[in-house]
Design a protein around this motif. Structure first.
Motif, short mmCIF file in Angstrom:
data_model
loop_
_atom_site.label_atom_id
_atom_site.label_comp_id
_atom_site.label_asym_id
_atom_site.label_seq_id
_atom_site.Cartn_x
_atom_site.Cartn_y
_atom_site.Cartn_z
N UNK A 1 43.67 40.64 53.80
CA UNK A 1 42.64 39.59 53.22
C UNK A 1 43.05 39.39 51.41
N UNK A 2 42.81 38.79 50.89
CA UNK A 2 42.99 38.30 49.38
C UNK A 2 41.24 38.33 48.73
N UNK A 3 41.22 39.33 48.00
CA UNK A 3 40.23 38.87 46.84
C UNK A 3 40.40 37.86 45.78
N UNK A 4 39.87 36.89 45.61
CA UNK A 4 40.32 36.17 44.14
C UNK A 4 39.04 36.33 43.11
N UNK A 5 38.81 36.20 41.88
CA UNK A 5 38.27 35.86 40.71
C UNK A 5 37.88 34.51 41.24
N UNK A 6 37.00 33.76 40.73
CA UNK A 6 35.89 32.96 40.05
C UNK A 6 37.09 31.86 39.76
N UNK A 44 50.67 36.08 45.82
CA UNK A 44 50.51 35.05 47.17
C UNK A 44 51.83 35.07 47.48
N UNK A 45 53.11 34.88 47.09
CA UNK A 45 54.04 34.54 47.31
C UNK A 45 54.68 36.39 48.11
#
Length: 56
Positions: A1-6, A44-45
């Motif tokens: 699972x990824x969490x990204x900054x807005x 991502x890669x």
């Protein structure tokens, strides 16, 4: 699972359509530094959530 900054949302939106886009265009779209976009794309890669293609 990824969490990204807005701030990553604009980059991710450009990537999900599957079209080829260069890193500078992603940075411009998102209003982020090129280095930040490069880091995001590298993650991502590395996580196999994106691929880097060739224009050749």
């Amino acid at each position: 699972m990824y969490e990204f900054a807005p701030a990553a949302e604009a980059v991710l939106r450009r990537l999900v359509d599957g079209r080829t886009v260069d890193l500078a265009a992603l940075a411009d779209t998102a209003g982020l530094a090129l280095e930040d976009v490069v880091g995001l794309v590298q993650e991502l890669v590395a996580g196999q959530a994106a691929v880097v293609g060739s224009l050749l």
